[in-house]
Design a protein around this motif. Structure first.
Motif, PDB file in Angstrom:
ATOM      1  N   GLY A 137      51.942  37.838  52.201  1.00 21.68           N
ATOM      2  CA  GLY A 137      51.965  39.117  51.505  1.00 21.68           C
ATOM      3  C   GLY A 137      51.949  38.916  50.001  1.00 21.68           C
ATOM      4  N   ASP A 138      52.746  37.963  49.545  1.00 22.72           N
ATOM      5  CA  ASP A 138      52.813  37.716  48.111  1.00 22.72           C
ATOM      6  C   ASP A 138      51.484  37.168  47.598  1.00 22.72           C
ATOM      7  OD1 ASP A 138      54.383  37.819  45.730  1.00 22.72           O
ATOM      8  OD2 ASP A 138      54.404  35.629  45.746  1.00 22.72           O
ATOM      9  N   ILE A 139      50.861  36.311  48.409  1.00 23.41           N
ATOM     10  CA  ILE A 139      49.554  35.772  48.021  1.00 23.41           C
ATOM     11  C   ILE A 139      48.525  36.907  47.958  1.00 23.41           C
ATOM     12  CG2 ILE A 139      47.656  34.276  48.767  1.00 23.41           C
ATOM     13  CD1 ILE A 139      49.839  32.478  50.096  1.00 23.41           C
ATOM     14  N   ALA A 140      48.560  37.778  48.979  1.00 23.04           N
ATOM     15  CA  ALA A 140      47.608  38.904  49.015  1.00 23.04           C
ATOM     16  C   ALA A 140      47.846  39.850  47.846  1.00 23.04           C
ATOM     17  CB  ALA A 140      47.731  39.653  50.345  1.00 23.04           C
ATOM     18  N   ARG A 141      49.123  40.099  47.554  1.00 21.94           N
ATOM     19  CA  ARG A 141      49.455  40.978  46.425  1.00 21.94           C
ATOM     20  C   ARG A 141      48.871  40.412  45.131  1.00 21.94           C
ATOM     21  NH1 ARG A 141      51.971  40.500  42.344  1.00 21.94           N
ATOM     22  NH2 ARG A 141      52.835  38.506  42.998  1.00 21.94           N
ATOM     23  N   GLY A 142      49.083  39.093  44.944  1.00 20.50           N
ATOM     24  CA  GLY A 142      48.569  38.447  43.741  1.00 20.50           C
ATOM     25  C   GLY A 142      47.049  38.523  43.666  1.00 20.50           C
ATOM     26  N   ALA A 143      46.400  38.336  44.825  1.00 21.05           N
ATOM     27  CA  ALA A 143      44.933  38.354  44.854  1.00 21.05           C
ATOM     28  C   ALA A 143      44.405  39.746  44.526  1.00 21.05           C
ATOM     29  CB  ALA A 143      44.432  37.893  46.214  1.00 21.05           C
ATOM     30  N   VAL A 144      45.050  40.767  45.084  1.00 24.32           N
ATOM     31  CA  VAL A 144      44.606  42.138  44.805  1.00 24.32           C
ATOM     32  C   VAL A 144      44.853  42.481  43.337  1.00 24.32           C
ATOM     33  CG1 VAL A 144      45.056  44.581  45.266  1.00 24.32           C
ATOM     34  CG2 VAL A 144      44.843  42.977  47.165  1.00 24.32           C
ATOM     35  N   ALA A 145      46.019  42.018  42.824  1.00 23.53           N
ATOM     36  CA  ALA A 145      46.353  42.319  41.424  1.00 23.53           C
ATOM     37  C   ALA A 145      45.390  41.637  40.460  1.00 23.53           C
ATOM     38  CB  ALA A 145      47.790  41.888  41.130  1.00 23.53           C
ATOM     39  N   SER A 146      44.795  40.517  40.893  1.00 20.78           N
ATOM     40  CA  SER A 146      43.909  39.772  39.992  1.00 20.78           C
ATOM     41  C   SER A 146      42.513  40.396  39.918  1.00 20.78           C
ATOM     42  CB  SER A 146      43.799  38.319  40.441  1.00 20.78           C
ATOM     43  OG  SER A 146      43.007  38.222  41.600  1.00 20.78           O
ATOM     44  N   ILE A 147      42.251  41.379  40.780  1.00 20.08           N
ATOM     45  CA  ILE A 147      40.948  42.049  40.714  1.00 20.08           C
ATOM     46  C   ILE A 147      40.979  43.035  39.549  1.00 20.08           C
ATOM     47  CG2 ILE A 147      39.367  43.579  41.934  1.00 20.08           C
ATOM     48  CD1 ILE A 147      40.496  42.373  44.525  1.00 20.08           C
ATOM     49  N   PRO A 148      39.982  42.978  38.669  1.00 22.29           N
ATOM     50  CA  PRO A 148      40.015  43.839  37.490  1.00 22.29           C
ATOM     51  C   PRO A 148      40.170  45.311  37.854  1.00 22.29           C
ATOM     52  CG  PRO A 148      38.164  42.309  37.388  1.00 22.29           C
ATOM     53  CD  PRO A 148      38.786  42.149  38.743  1.00 22.29           C
ATOM     54  N   LEU A 149      40.944  46.013  37.054  1.00 25.12           N
ATOM     55  CA  LEU A 149      41.195  47.434  37.264  1.00 25.12           C
ATOM     56  C   LEU A 149      39.891  48.222  37.393  1.00 25.12           C
ATOM     57  CD1 LEU A 149      43.346  49.723  37.285  1.00 25.12           C
ATOM     58  CD2 LEU A 149      43.010  49.900  34.824  1.00 25.12           C
ATOM     59  N   ALA A 189      39.226  48.621  52.000  1.00 27.31           N
ATOM     60  CA  ALA A 189      38.380  48.031  53.036  1.00 27.31           C
ATOM     61  C   ALA A 189      37.092  47.439  52.472  1.00 27.31           C
ATOM     62  CB  ALA A 189      38.066  49.075  54.101  1.00 27.31           C
ATOM     63  N   TYR A 190      36.479  48.129  51.495  1.00 24.03           N
ATOM     64  CA  TYR A 190      35.150  47.691  51.071  1.00 24.03           C
ATOM     65  C   TYR A 190      35.136  46.969  49.727  1.00 24.03           C
ATOM     66  CZ  TYR A 190      33.988  50.926  54.758  1.00 24.03           C
ATOM     67  OH  TYR A 190      33.932  51.550  55.957  1.00 24.03           O
ATOM     68  N   ILE A 191      36.141  47.206  48.902  1.00 25.67           N
ATOM     69  CA  ILE A 191      36.099  46.636  47.556  1.00 25.67           C
ATOM     70  C   ILE A 191      37.216  45.636  47.303  1.00 25.67           C
ATOM     71  CG2 ILE A 191      36.157  47.163  45.086  1.00 25.67           C
ATOM     72  CD1 ILE A 191      34.882  49.876  45.826  1.00 25.67           C
ATOM     73  N   LEU A 192      38.455  46.037  47.562  1.00 30.23           N
ATOM     74  CA  LEU A 192      39.569  45.171  47.166  1.00 30.23           C
ATOM     75  C   LEU A 192      39.783  44.009  48.133  1.00 30.23           C
ATOM     76  CD1 LEU A 192      42.063  47.879  45.842  1.00 30.23           C
ATOM     77  CD2 LEU A 192      40.420  46.490  44.591  1.00 30.23           C
ATOM     78  N   ILE A 193      39.879  44.288  49.435  1.00 35.73           N
ATOM     79  CA  ILE A 193      40.171  43.209  50.379  1.00 35.73           C
ATOM     80  C   ILE A 193      39.053  42.159  50.443  1.00 35.73           C
ATOM     81  CG2 ILE A 193      40.588  42.659  52.818  1.00 35.73           C
ATOM     82  CD1 ILE A 193      42.376  45.115  52.971  1.00 35.73           C
ATOM     83  N   PRO A 194      37.768  42.574  50.512  1.00 34.04           N
ATOM     84  CA  PRO A 194      36.724  41.527  50.531  1.00 34.04           C
ATOM     85  C   PRO A 194      36.782  40.613  49.306  1.00 34.04           C
ATOM     86  CG  PRO A 194      35.780  43.644  51.106  1.00 34.04           C
ATOM     87  CD  PRO A 194      37.192  43.913  50.654  1.00 34.04           C
ATOM     88  N   GLN A 195      37.097  41.186  48.152  1.00 31.05           N
ATOM     89  CA  GLN A 195      37.187  40.338  46.956  1.00 31.05           C
ATOM     90  C   GLN A 195      38.477  39.537  46.938  1.00 31.05           C
ATOM     91  OE1 GLN A 195      35.797  41.870  43.091  1.00 31.05           O
ATOM     92  NE2 GLN A 195      35.360  43.757  44.180  1.00 31.05           N
ATOM     93  N   ALA A 196      39.560  40.162  47.431  1.00 31.19           N
ATOM     94  CA  ALA A 196      40.842  39.466  47.447  1.00 31.19           C
ATOM     95  C   ALA A 196      40.784  38.278  48.404  1.00 31.19           C
ATOM     96  CB  ALA A 196      41.965  40.420  47.853  1.00 31.19           C
ATOM     97  N   ALA A 197      40.061  38.454  49.531  1.00 30.10           N
ATOM     98  CA  ALA A 197      39.982  37.386  50.533  1.00 30.10           C
ATOM     99  C   ALA A 197      39.469  36.103  49.908  1.00 30.10           C
ATOM    100  CB  ALA A 197      39.080  37.822  51.679  1.00 30.10           C
ATOM    101  N   ARG A 198      38.463  36.228  49.058  1.00 33.80           N
ATOM    102  CA  ARG A 198      37.908  35.042  48.409  1.00 33.80           C
ATOM    103  C   ARG A 198      38.925  34.398  47.486  1.00 33.80           C
ATOM    104  NH1 ARG A 198      34.197  38.381  49.956  1.00 33.80           N
ATOM    105  NH2 ARG A 198      31.970  37.932  49.992  1.00 33.80           N
ATOM    106  N   ARG A 199      39.733  35.241  46.838  1.00 36.92           N
ATOM    107  CA  ARG A 199      40.700  34.708  45.885  1.00 36.92           C
ATOM    108  C   ARG A 199      41.916  34.112  46.568  1.00 36.92           C
ATOM    109  NH1 ARG A 199      39.973  37.916  40.536  1.00 36.92           N
ATOM    110  NH2 ARG A 199      37.935  38.785  40.943  1.00 36.92           N
ATOM    111  N   LEU A 200      42.285  34.656  47.741  1.00 41.08           N
ATOM    112  CA  LEU A 200      43.517  34.157  48.355  1.00 41.08           C
ATOM    113  C   LEU A 200      43.271  32.989  49.287  1.00 41.08           C
ATOM    114  CD1 LEU A 200      43.651  35.191  51.501  1.00 41.08           C
ATOM    115  CD2 LEU A 200      44.461  37.284  50.501  1.00 41.08           C
ATOM    116  N   LEU A 201      42.008  32.648  49.512  1.00 36.60           N
ATOM    117  CA  LEU A 201      41.706  31.585  50.464  1.00 36.60           C
ATOM    118  C   LEU A 201      42.431  30.262  50.179  1.00 36.60           C
ATOM    119  CD1 LEU A 201      39.921  31.236  53.003  1.00 36.60           C
ATOM    120  CD2 LEU A 201      38.343  30.017  51.520  1.00 36.60           C
TER     121      LEU A 201
END
Lengths: 256, 226
Positions: free
Chosen positions: B108-120, B138-150
């Motif tokens: 959860g903390d990793i996912a939170r960090g990944a979502v927070a790192s996506i530009p506003l 579903a279409y913007i934040l999680i797909p981009q966060a997935a790459r960052r949290l890998l």
């Protein structure tokens, strides 16, 4: 006389103690292009962000199609589907192709059919001269190309009003033109637009009306030829002067 | 050759037993990893929620998990809670519950960090297209966060795999426990080299499980870069 598409009255926006918009009123009729100019920090970007609900407002009303969209209970999702916005930093979705970017809103927010949405997306790409780049990813495009795609992305929602927030401000000079040309063509086709820009020559060419803002208020509102030729206020004159340079070679003392 | 003692590995059905132990380890590790990944995404969304009490609650959860040794959680659930509430949970179930509880917080903390790192602006561009919060994720934040949290996510999975070694302390017979049993038996047969061979093999087995995971993550990273 038809009712204005966008009718703003007494708009106030504060961030804590700081008042960014101090009772601002303006009207935009269907098919009209309003250009907003002014020094940095005068509140012109905030104005655009208030119009599509990215910022909450502290006073006044914003009427769009006659309905007060600043009132509580506004369905912003529905409103935003009719107001397109293009940002300074283009902000294409990096994990999607050009076509994916353009079709996301129509498919997901508007729940339109894939075939029909794709046909429109491709027609738009053709118009902005990027049809051959439809399967490219944003990072493979130049800044100017990205911004044109961002415009197409907003247009594919068939908005009634387009907001442009300094869309050429972060582009290299040689790419500014291609983006402005797309906007000029939009104006010619009768798209209603509110444009915030620092490109004065473009502003003059595209605008039906110009608003000059400073310190959160509208200082001057005029036809472009009036404002750019004979600004009626001292502040307006000073602002326009910042874009003028006096050639130095007339004054230079060249030692021989 | 006899003096090398390598035969301890092949004696009787030792290899099969080690294999069974490894299967237990993998079952616990991968079930927990799967639960952590799925629940972690929701935990991450809750951690970045606008509703402050929810954020505080998630913060408390994360900090609790971080300051408590996993072993204490295992003991707590296996020896006390399940007895108090008359639950008869198997050691494996307890292990999966505890590791998922821990992994979900970390994920959860990793996912939170990944979502927070996506530009506003990514969020705002989505909003400007008239998308709702669920669509935004579903279409913007999680797909981009997935790459960052890998990278951090895979790191968590390998940590999970390694930490499962603790389950022998609540009586589960994992690959490490089987190894110890084999060594104990071998020491009766006076094979002083047995620990070396058995632990070396266990080392290789852990490597064999963790390495493909790391390899998979590198593959995905390369694929997503293009």
């Amino acid at each position: 006389m038809n009712a204005p598409l966008l009718d703003i009255a007494g708009l106030r926006k504060t961030y804590g103690e700081r008042e960014v918009l101090r009772g601002l009123s303006l009207r935009v009729r269907k098919g009209e292009v309003l250009v907003v100019v002014g020094p940095s920090g005068c509140g012109k970007s905030t104005l655009l962000r208030c119009i599509n609900g990215l910022e909450s407002i502290q006073g006044g009303r914003i009427r769009f199609h006659g309905a007060d969209i600043a009132a509580a209970g506004t369905d912003w999702r529905a409103v935003r589907q009719r107001i397109g916005m293009v940002f300074q930093s283009y902000d294409l979705f990096p994990h999607m192709t050009v076509l994916g970017n353009i079709m996301l809103g129509p498919l997901k927010a508007q729940k339109r059919g894939r075939k029909e949405a794709q046909a429109q997306a491709e027609a738009l790409l053709e118009r902005i001269g990027l049809l051959d780049r439809k399967d490219a990813y944003p990072r493979e495009l130049s800044g100017g190309q990205k911004q044109r795609v961002a415009i197409a992305r907003a247009l594919c929602m068939n908005p009634d009003l387009m907001l442009f927030d300094e869309v050429t401000a972060s582009l290299d000079p040689e790419m500014v033109r291609e983006v402005l040309d797309v906007m000029l063509e939009l104006a010619r086709r009768g798209m209603t637009m509110v444009i915030v820009t620092h490109e004065m020559a473009f502003a003059r060419a595209v605008a039906d009306n110009v608003i000059f803002m400073d310190g959160g208020v509208i200082v001057e509102e005029a036809r472009p030829e009036e404002f750019f030729e004979r600004p009626s206020t001292e502040r307006g004159r000073k602002f326009l002067d910042t874009f003028i340079f006096t050639p130095t070679h007339n004054e230079k003392e060249i030692e021989s | 050759m006899q003096s090398l003692g390598v035969n301890v590995i092949f004696d009787g059905n030792n290899l099969i037993r080690l294999g069974e132990g490894l299967w237990v380890t993998m079952r616990i590790a991968f079930s927990s990893a799967l639960f952590s990944m799925v629940l972690g995404v929701f935990a991450g969304i809750a951690m970045s929620a606008r509703f402050k009490p929810l954020r505080l609650l998630m913060r408390l959860y994360l900090e609790t998990v971080r300051i408590t040794p996993v072993l204490v959680l295992l003991f707590l659930l296996y020896f006390s809670l399940s007895k108090i509430f008359y639950l008869s949970l198997s050691a494996e179930t307890v292990a999966i519950l505890v590791f998922s509880f821990w992994g979900t917080a970390e994920m959860g903390d990793i996912a939170r960090g990944a979502v927070a790192s996506i530009p506003l602006h990514q969020r705002e561009s989505g909003l400007a297209l008239g998308m709702g919060p669920a669509q935004l994720y579903a279409y913007i934040l999680i797909p981009q966060a997935a790459r960052r949290l890998l990278p951090a996510g895979i790191n968590l999975v390998t940590r999970l795999i390694k930490t499962t070694a603790l389950v022998s302390l609540i009586g589960e017979v994992d690959v490490l426990k089987v190894g110890q049993q084999i060594i104990e038996h071998a020491s009766l047969l006076r094979n002083p080299m047995a620990p070396l061979w058995v632990y070396a093999l266990i080392f290789l087995l852990y490597f064999a499980v963790c390495y493909p995971v790391a390899l998979l993550s590198r593959r995905l990273e390369n694929k997503w870069r293009n």
